[in-house]
Structure formats: structure tokens, C-alpha cells
Design a protein around this motif. Sequence first.
Motif, PDB file in Angstrom:
ATOM      1  N   LEU A   1       8.459   3.891  22.902  1.00  0.00           N
ATOM      2  CA  LEU A   1       7.065   4.303  23.078  1.00  0.00           C
ATOM      3  C   LEU A   1       6.336   4.199  21.743  1.00  0.00           C
ATOM      4  N   ASP A   2       5.171   3.575  21.763  1.00  0.00           N
ATOM      5  CA  ASP A   2       4.381   3.351  20.547  1.00  0.00           C
ATOM      6  C   ASP A   2       3.986   4.693  19.928  1.00  0.00           C
ATOM      7  N   PRO A   3       4.455   4.997  18.705  1.00  0.00           N
ATOM      8  CA  PRO A   3       4.120   6.290  18.090  1.00  0.00           C
ATOM      9  C   PRO A   3       2.629   6.507  17.887  1.00  0.00           C
ATOM     10  N   LYS A   4       1.874   5.421  17.798  1.00  0.00           N
ATOM     11  CA  LYS A   4       0.426   5.552  17.612  1.00  0.00           C
ATOM     12  C   LYS A   4      -0.271   5.985  18.902  1.00  0.00           C
ATOM     13  N   ARG A   5       0.476   5.989  20.012  1.00  0.00           N
ATOM     14  CA  ARG A   5      -0.079   6.468  21.277  1.00  0.00           C
ATOM     15  C   ARG A   5       0.349   7.910  21.559  1.00  0.00           C
ATOM     16  N   ILE A   6       1.078   8.505  20.604  1.00  0.00           N
ATOM     17  CA  ILE A   6       1.556   9.878  20.755  1.00  0.00           C
ATOM     18  C   ILE A   6       0.741  10.796  19.865  1.00  0.00           C
ATOM     19  N   PHE A   7       0.327  11.917  20.417  1.00  0.00           N
ATOM     20  CA  PHE A   7      -0.410  12.935  19.666  1.00  0.00           C
ATOM     21  C   PHE A   7       0.274  14.282  19.900  1.00  0.00           C
ATOM     22  N   ILE A   8       0.455  15.030  18.820  1.00  0.00           N
ATOM     23  CA  ILE A   8       1.147  16.310  18.908  1.00  0.00           C
ATOM     24  C   ILE A   8       0.188  17.444  18.577  1.00  0.00           C
ATOM     25  N   ARG A   9       0.140  18.426  19.477  1.00  0.00           N
ATOM     26  CA  ARG A   9      -0.645  19.633  19.232  1.00  0.00           C
ATOM     27  C   ARG A   9       0.326  20.802  19.085  1.00  0.00           C
TER      28      ARG A   9
END
Length: 273
Positions: free
Chosen positions: A30-38
Motif C-alpha cells: 500500500l502506497d504510504p503517501k495514501r496513508i494518513f495517521i491521526r
Amino acid sequence: MTLSLTGPLLLVGAGKMGGALLEGWLKQGLDPKRIFIRDPSLPPAMDALAKRLGIAASTAPKLPEAPAVVVLAVKPDQAETVLTDIAASIGPGTVVLSIAAGRTLESLARVLPPESAVVRAMPNTPASVGAGMTVCVANPHVSRAQRDECDALLAAVGEVAWVEDEALIDAVTAVSGSGPAYVFHLAECLERAGIDAGLAPDLAARLARATVSGAGALLKQSELDAATLRANVTSPKGTTAAALEVLMDDDALTDLMTRAVAAAAKRSRELSS
């Protein structure tokens, strides 16, 4: 197969289970640039990983568009508050995938926009080594494509099954959610019994750990059911048979495990209500 989604993924909570999922997704491509962590208190290891890979991680990351999936991996008592805070970022195509134990589909949906797609999942701790077992249930607003996306995300850390009746999640929790603790306790008991039989503590611990993990690996890889595997180890009038006479006398172990699972399921229902 490389893991991909139709839009960004928002991971809310990057503790042990959230972190295990994140590592599984990255291993699946999975593309890390498409992952966001809150996460207001990102664990140091996850913070370092996010910075190294360019994953946006903060108390309120800015997404370029509504997320395809929001993975809710916070403590159960934080779930509804967190969802209330992020409800405005939920789009018409977003599915909320919750692994918050005890939070029902209804309790999650009532703080989200009307007709939001919600999936409730019950994973277990072996997900941290890619050997998890997760069971899911979806509300009526989850599409086939959204279900497939959730399935792919959870399959990155182990096996996935689906049920149609949410009430079954209590039994799932009692068997697979809490189940690893039962197995760990079995290893504890086996170790203690070995020491009582005269083994050195370190050898008893090694034997118990290797026996439980090895038997589990054989059970997973074999096409035979558990009863057949047990019978294959048991020679008539041999040492294993002598031990099983104790464990199976008047269904002793079966009765104990049945009562344990019933107690866990009852507690799960209490926590969900």
C-alpha cells in the motif's frame, strides 16, 4: 497482489493493533503517501516509521480528499468521541472499519453522517505477527467494493471471515478474540506441570512454548481436523492416552472451555450494551 484503495486511508489510532495493521499494509505494497495517521500520542516507533516513509501523522492530518476507508483503532471508550471529531471528513464513499471492541454498528453509526457505511471487526493479537484471525460484520450501507477493501486490509495480517448477524460477534470475541490468552495459559500450565515433573524451569518453558506453537502450526497446515490429529498422536494404552484419560474424563476440558467461552461471550454482550 499489491494492496490498493480507491482513495486515501485514515488510520485513527496507531497503537499495538493499529501499528500491526499499518505494517501489514506496507508489506502488501500500500502506497504510504495514501496513508494518513491521526493519533494524539503516536508511539515512537510508529512516529519514526511515518517520518521515514513520508506518512502524514498528526493529531489532525490534512487529507487531499475524503478517505476511502477510516480504520478506527482506538480504545472502545474513545471511539464515539473520535468519530464525532472526524465526522465532517467522512465522504459519501467512505467506509468506517472499526476494531474497537464492544462498539456496535449502531453506536458507531449514530455519530456519523446518515447512511454511513460501517464495518465492525474483531481481530486478535496474533495479527502482530501476521497470523491473526478477524471476523467482520457490515451494516446495510456497505457496498460490495467497500467490503472487499476492508477484507483486503484485514487479510494483510491474517485470515478474515464475515458474519451477517452482529450478535455472533460476542461468540467470536469469546473464541478467537480472547482465545490467544487461553492458549498462552495452556503454555503456562504445561510449563508448570513440567517443572513439577522434575524438569528444569528453562527447559520446561522451552518445551511448552515449542509444543504449543508447533502443534498450532501443524493444525493450521494440515487438512485433517483437530480430532483426527489428536487421535494420530495417541497410541492405544500409551503415554498420550494416559494423559487424555485425565483431560477427557467426563468431558473435563470440554466443559471447562465451554464455560470459559460462555463467560467471555456474556461479558462481551455486557460491554456492548
